[in-house]
Write a protein that holds these residues in place. Structure first.
Motif, PDB file in Angstrom:
ATOM      1  N   GLN A  22      -6.340   5.848  -6.896  1.00 46.89           N
ATOM      2  CA  GLN A  22      -6.196   4.458  -7.330  1.00 46.89           C
ATOM      3  C   GLN A  22      -4.854   3.924  -6.866  1.00 46.89           C
ATOM      4  O   GLN A  22      -3.973   4.696  -6.508  1.00 46.89           O
ATOM      5  N   THR A  23      -4.686   2.627  -6.924  1.00 50.03           N
ATOM      6  CA  THR A  23      -3.410   1.992  -6.632  1.00 50.03           C
ATOM      7  C   THR A  23      -2.793   1.560  -7.949  1.00 50.03           C
ATOM      8  O   THR A  23      -3.469   0.958  -8.788  1.00 50.03           O
ATOM      9  N   TYR A  24      -1.521   1.880  -8.130  1.00 52.11           N
ATOM     10  CA  TYR A  24      -0.849   1.614  -9.394  1.00 52.11           C
ATOM     11  C   TYR A  24       0.345   0.684  -9.225  1.00 52.11           C
ATOM     12  O   TYR A  24       1.058   0.755  -8.227  1.00 52.11           O
ATOM     13  N   LEU A  55      -6.776  -3.637 -13.388  1.00 56.91           N
ATOM     14  CA  LEU A  55      -8.121  -3.081 -13.478  1.00 56.91           C
ATOM     15  C   LEU A  55      -8.219  -2.366 -14.819  1.00 56.91           C
ATOM     16  O   LEU A  55      -7.795  -1.220 -14.958  1.00 56.91           O
ATOM     17  N   THR A  58     -10.256   1.257 -15.636  1.00 54.84           N
ATOM     18  CA  THR A  58      -9.918   2.446 -14.856  1.00 54.84           C
ATOM     19  C   THR A  58      -8.825   3.236 -15.576  1.00 54.84           C
ATOM     20  O   THR A  58      -8.309   2.820 -16.604  1.00 54.84           O
ATOM     21  N   HIS A  60      -5.302   4.595 -16.558  1.00 59.17           N
ATOM     22  CA  HIS A  60      -3.886   4.216 -16.563  1.00 59.17           C
ATOM     23  C   HIS A  60      -3.123   5.446 -17.036  1.00 59.17           C
ATOM     24  O   HIS A  60      -3.633   6.237 -17.830  1.00 59.17           O
ATOM     25  N   THR A  80      -3.421   0.592 -13.171  1.00 58.02           N
ATOM     26  CA  THR A  80      -4.192   0.407 -11.936  1.00 58.02           C
ATOM     27  C   THR A  80      -4.303  -1.065 -11.624  1.00 58.02           C
ATOM     28  O   THR A  80      -4.351  -1.922 -12.498  1.00 58.02           O
ATOM     29  N   GLN A  82      -5.297  -4.157  -8.231  1.00 56.24           N
ATOM     30  CA  GLN A  82      -5.746  -4.500  -6.894  1.00 56.24           C
ATOM     31  C   GLN A  82      -5.145  -5.838  -6.525  1.00 56.24           C
ATOM     32  O   GLN A  82      -4.880  -6.677  -7.396  1.00 56.24           O
TER      33      GLN A  82
END
Length: 85
Positions: A22-24, A55, A58, A60, A80, A82
């Protein structure tokens, strides 16, 4: 970024958990544990100001580097996100 390919020697009573890539957005909080809510607010405001969407369904994470004294903790807050286009 850290990726584990296999789990070994998991202690009794514990389980392995795989969190997908994921992107954090990351915020480091140093101070009293009761101030974590304010730190999350700063993180969420930063995300909004920089055109990122949280997000909420998802994973964390909170990574504690120091936790013995509730008045002086050191924790990385990872939410997380986007990019909104």
């Amino acid at each position: 970024e850290v990726e584990v390919e296999q789990y070994e020697d998991i202690p009794d009573g514990m389980v392995a958990l795989t969190i997908p890539a994921q992107t954090y957005a990351v915020w480091n909080h140093q101070g009293a544990n009761i101030e974590i809510i304010a730190a999350y607010e700063k993180l969420h405001n930063w995300m909004e100001e920089n055109n990122y969407k949280r997000l909420t369904s998802t994973w964390h994470l909170e990574i504690f580097n120091k936790w013995n004294d509730p008045q002086n903790i050191d924790v990385m807050l990872l939410d997380t996100m986007q990019e909104v286009k």
